[in-house]
Design a protein around this motif. Structure first.
Motif, PDB file in Angstrom:
ATOM      1  N   LYS A  12       0.825  -1.205   0.000  1.00 45.98           N
ATOM      2  CA  LYS A  12       0.000   0.000   0.000  1.00 45.98           C
ATOM      3  C   LYS A  12       0.858   1.254   0.000  1.00 45.98           C
ATOM      4  N   GLY A  13       0.425   2.209  -0.849  1.00 48.20           N
ATOM      5  CA  GLY A  13       1.162   3.462  -0.962  1.00 48.20           C
ATOM      6  C   GLY A  13       2.295   3.407  -1.963  1.00 48.20           C
ATOM      7  N   GLN A  14       2.534   2.235  -2.543  1.00 46.99           N
ATOM      8  CA  GLN A  14       3.594   2.088  -3.544  1.00 46.99           C
ATOM      9  C   GLN A  14       2.965   1.760  -4.899  1.00 46.99           C
ATOM     10  N   PHE A  15       3.741   2.036  -5.956  1.00 47.82           N
ATOM     11  CA  PHE A  15       3.189   1.947  -7.307  1.00 47.82           C
ATOM     12  C   PHE A  15       4.155   1.250  -8.253  1.00 47.82           C
ATOM     13  N   PHE A  16       3.586   0.467  -9.149  1.00 50.92           N
ATOM     14  CA  PHE A  16       4.309   0.028 -10.333  1.00 50.92           C
ATOM     15  C   PHE A  16       4.152   1.114 -11.402  1.00 50.92           C
ATOM     16  N   ALA A  17       4.975   1.045 -12.437  1.00 52.93           N
ATOM     17  CA  ALA A  17       4.794   1.895 -13.610  1.00 52.93           C
ATOM     18  C   ALA A  17       4.701   1.002 -14.833  1.00 52.93           C
ATOM     19  N   LEU A  18       3.852   1.372 -15.775  1.00 51.67           N
ATOM     20  CA  LEU A  18       3.826   0.672 -17.061  1.00 51.67           C
ATOM     21  C   LEU A  18       5.028   1.145 -17.870  1.00 51.67           C
ATOM     22  N   PRO A  19       5.700   0.251 -18.586  1.00 54.29           N
ATOM     23  CA  PRO A  19       6.969   0.609 -19.217  1.00 54.29           C
ATOM     24  C   PRO A  19       6.810   1.568 -20.401  1.00 54.29           C
ATOM     25  N   GLN A  20       7.639   2.611 -20.416  1.00 53.80           N
ATOM     26  CA  GLN A  20       7.725   3.467 -21.592  1.00 53.80           C
ATOM     27  C   GLN A  20       8.503   2.757 -22.694  1.00 53.80           C
ATOM     28  N   ASN A  54     -14.071   1.873  -8.142  1.00 51.55           N
ATOM     29  CA  ASN A  54     -14.944   1.529  -7.023  1.00 51.55           C
ATOM     30  C   ASN A  54     -14.284   1.987  -5.720  1.00 51.55           C
ATOM     31  N   PRO A  55     -15.022   2.706  -4.866  1.00 51.51           N
ATOM     32  CA  PRO A  55     -14.436   3.182  -3.604  1.00 51.51           C
ATOM     33  C   PRO A  55     -13.819   2.069  -2.766  1.00 51.51           C
ATOM     34  N   GLU A  56     -14.421   0.876  -2.815  1.00 50.54           N
ATOM     35  CA  GLU A  56     -13.873  -0.237  -2.045  1.00 50.54           C
ATOM     36  C   GLU A  56     -12.514  -0.663  -2.587  1.00 50.54           C
ATOM     37  N   GLN A  57     -12.382  -0.618  -3.924  1.00 59.45           N
ATOM     38  CA  GLN A  57     -11.088  -0.939  -4.532  1.00 59.45           C
ATOM     39  C   GLN A  57     -10.035   0.060  -4.085  1.00 59.45           C
ATOM     40  N   LEU A  58     -10.392   1.345  -4.113  1.00 54.52           N
ATOM     41  CA  LEU A  58      -9.436   2.377  -3.713  1.00 54.52           C
ATOM     42  C   LEU A  58      -9.027   2.205  -2.254  1.00 54.52           C
ATOM     43  N   LYS A  59      -9.998   1.865  -1.415  1.00 56.90           N
ATOM     44  CA  LYS A  59      -9.691   1.667  -0.004  1.00 56.90           C
ATOM     45  C   LYS A  59      -8.719   0.507   0.174  1.00 56.90           C
ATOM     46  N   GLU A  60      -8.960  -0.570  -0.580  1.00 56.52           N
ATOM     47  CA  GLU A  60      -8.099  -1.739  -0.485  1.00 56.52           C
ATOM     48  C   GLU A  60      -6.682  -1.429  -0.957  1.00 56.52           C
ATOM     49  N   LEU A  61      -6.594  -0.528  -1.953  1.00 55.62           N
ATOM     50  CA  LEU A  61      -5.292  -0.142  -2.499  1.00 55.62           C
ATOM     51  C   LEU A  61      -4.597   0.927  -1.662  1.00 55.62           C
ATOM     52  N   GLY A  62      -5.355   1.547  -0.758  1.00 49.74           N
ATOM     53  CA  GLY A  62      -4.770   2.625   0.017  1.00 49.74           C
ATOM     54  C   GLY A  62      -4.580   3.885  -0.798  1.00 49.74           C
ATOM     55  N   VAL A  63      -5.497   4.122  -1.747  1.00 44.82           N
ATOM     56  CA  VAL A  63      -5.402   5.268  -2.649  1.00 44.82           C
ATOM     57  C   VAL A  63      -6.559   6.214  -2.382  1.00 44.82           C
ATOM     58  N   ALA A  64      -6.252   7.497  -2.250  1.00 39.30           N
ATOM     59  CA  ALA A  64      -7.281   8.524  -2.107  1.00 39.30           C
ATOM     60  C   ALA A  64      -7.323   9.362  -3.368  1.00 39.30           C
TER      61      ALA A  64
END
Length: 593
Positions: free
Chosen positions: A186-194, A572-582
């Motif tokens: 949570k709070g970390q991100f992957f990036a799609l490759p350029q 979906n708000p539940e998805q965002l909550k699970e991901l820890g994303v606001a």
């Protein structure tokens, strides 16, 4: 359900029973006979129904465009008077014996003929219908043939098709990354490759000395006709090959593509340095079909009283160029004003001009709003250097060198089209000897990417004078479009660290972002080089399409949206909550918020 594709039936099948499936392209009820044009991906065929079979004839009479049907019938030759030489199947037709409606079609939301004038929004929203049009079908079939040919060539030359990760880490490739939140971190991100740049270099370090991949890449950037947020690269990397060898091999591949699929011989590709391209054409991807060239005249006008010329002519970072347009003196003042507005798009503050109405009449035959600032000797020198003659016009660009290059380079292309000056159909070349770095807002940036090697110098020499170093890089250009670019990569940890320092990437940041790469460079990394082609651009050029959107199955709009699926959408708000994303509401994204 079928014995043949519609477009594959020919005179050799006369007398045979065939079963065809496809869509009704057009149905014509001529009273006693129904003519049906049936279409599938391979083409059209004419099917004829007569009243001898009343039930079948009744079904045929009820057909509308885009009904999905199955046809069974007898192939017969058309009478000579009815042969259609514009159709692949124009010498034959099918006498219908059976007809089954597989699925009916509601009234269509867009036109399906080749002269359709549907909006792009409609074409993308109903893409599944738009792709049925023969023009679009043919482009996607051609795209498939290109990718198959590329794979055959690379397979035959010892390259291995290896997949690299889609979920990866952000890299400084010059555009914004698409980020993917991690649920497990949570709070970390992957990036799609350029691009798969780092991974293909790691593959070279792993001993897979010839790699390729036809791969999706992602860039969150402003879009143009030849840009999309997701696009496809033909990605190539090699070990123990020089830049010259990479260019030879990839040139061979492209020449074979054009020869096999278009019956076009591109010939040997000339080489041109970056400096020469920028000087003569104002572009690092010049369209050599256009004979117009920029001519430097700063030395001629450096002492004139006209500040617009004198300032840039005496500025180390300035440039004054002249562009001669043959028979351009016929341009009206309105036309010149339009050209002035056009160069303004690229930052030019104005556009000086000089018409050569009568060369033999001396100064009396010259017309220009800046003539009062130029004496006869200077005018003669400008005319001599540009080789202008009676009926020509000379357009001047005077500003910082980068502004002049962009504005006059663009004007050169526009004037070439306006005056119908393009020569030949295909003009390829290699642009080489790119600078390692370019200055932007006071700091240095990599011209290609930070893994490009300089040519023939040590890390110490690079850091001592970075702004004047040349990279071992190369771009393949065709008709003013960059097909692909590549370089020799840095395979020495000290050199890579030096490049990072020049780019302002601290040791801590380099370790955080590229620590794995820097460490890998310490374990016997071989010299390696590669190149990536833009597959969509290649297909666009080869098919004569105006945009890469017309050679992709499901592209996005110029605002990076998909009208077909209504993407992007809210999560979906539940998805965002699970991901820890606001999510920050749009109205709150102000400076105060």
């Amino acid at each position: 359900m079928r014995s043949h594709y519609c477009g594959d039936v020919n005179k050799a099948h006369v007398g045979e029973e065939v079963t065809l499936v496809g869509w009704v392209n057009r149905s014509r009820d001529l009273g006693g006979v129904v003519f049906l044009d049936l279409r599938d991906r391979e083409g059209l065929i004419q099917v004829v129904y007569d009243p001898d079979l009343p039930e079948v004839f009744e079904v045929a009479s009820s057909l509308r465009a885009e009904f999905c049907v199955q046809v069974k019938g007898l192939v017969r030759a058309r009478p000579d008077s009815q042969i259609n030489s514009d159709m692949k199947t124009g010498e034959i037709e099918v006498l219908g014996k059976e007809l089954t409606i597989i699925n009916r079609a509601a009234p269509l939301p867009l036109s399906m003929d080749n002269h359709q004038n549907n909006s792009e929004e409609a074409r993308l929203k109903y893409r599944y219908l738009d792709l049925r049009r023969p023009e679009m079908t043919d482009r996607l079939i051609f795209r498939s043939k290109v990718t198959s040919a590329v794979r055959r060539f690379l397979d035959d030359n010892g390259f291995l098709d290896i997949e690299t990760p889609i979920l990866t880490k952000a890299t400084p490739e010059g555009a914004r990354d698409y980020l993917v939140p991690s649920r497990t971190y949570k709070g970390q991100f992957f990036a799609l490759p350029q691009s798969p740049q780092i991974f293909k270099q790691l593959l070279m370090m792993s001993g897979f000395d010839r790699y390729y991949q036809i791969v999706k890449c992602f860039r969150d950037e402003d879009l143009r006709a030849d840009r999309q947020p997701e696009f496809t690269q033909i990605d190539i990397e090699t070990s123990f090959m020089t830049s010259e060898q990479v260019m030879q091999k990839t040139e061979e591949m492209v020449r074979k593509l054009f020869n096999d699929l278009l019956n076009v011989d591109l010939g040997e590709f000339p080489r041109m340095s970056y400096d020469e391209a920028m000087t003569r054409y104002g572009s690092d991807k010049p369209d050599l079909r256009n004979p117009l060239e920029l001519v430097d005249v700063a030395d001629i006008v450096k002492d004139v009283e006209f500040a617009v010329f004198k300032g840039p002519a005496n500025d180390e970072e300035g440039r004054v160029t002249a562009l001669r347009i043959p028979q351009g003196a016929k341009l009206s003042r309105k036309n010149i004003d339009e050209y002035t507005k056009y160069v303004g798009i690229y930052g030019a503050k104005g556009l000086a001009w000089m018409k050569i109405n009568d060369l033999d009449a001396g100064m009396e035959g010259i017309q220009s709003p800046v003539l009062k600032f130029l004496n006869e000797d200077i005018v003669k020198q400008i005319i001599g250097r540009t080789q202008a003659g009676t009926g020509d016009i000379i357009l001047f660009g005077a500003d910082k060198a980068n502004v002049v290059a962009e504005s006059m380079g663009a004007l050169r292309l526009k004037a070439g089209e306006d005056f119908d000056l393009l020569e030949g159909e295909w003009r390829p070349l290699w642009v080489v000897d790119f600078p390692m770095f370019e200055k932007h807002n006071g700091s240095l940036h990599a011209v290609h990417h930070p893994f490009t090697a300089p040519r023939g110098i040590t890390p110490e020499q690079l850091e001592a004078d970075p702004a004047n170093q040349v990279s071992d890089a190369y771009d393949m250009v065709l008709n003013g479009c960059e097909l692909g670019g590549g370089s020799v990569r840095i395979h020495d940890a000290k050199m890579q660290a030096a490049v990072f320092r020049i780019l302002g990437i601290s040791d801590e940041e380099a370790e955080e972002k590229f620590g794995f790469l820097l460490e890998a460079l310490r374990y016997g990394t071989p010299p390696h080089a590669g190149l990536a082609f833009g597959l969509d651009r290649i297909i666009m050029l080869m098919t004569g399409a105006q945009s890469i959107r017309d050679v992709m199955a499901f592209p996005k709009t110029t605002t990076a949206a998909c009208p077909l699926t209504n993407a992007p959408g809210f999560a979906n708000p539940e998805q965002l909550k699970e991901l820890g994303v606001a999510v920050v509401a749009k109205e709150e994204t102000t400076e105060e918020a």
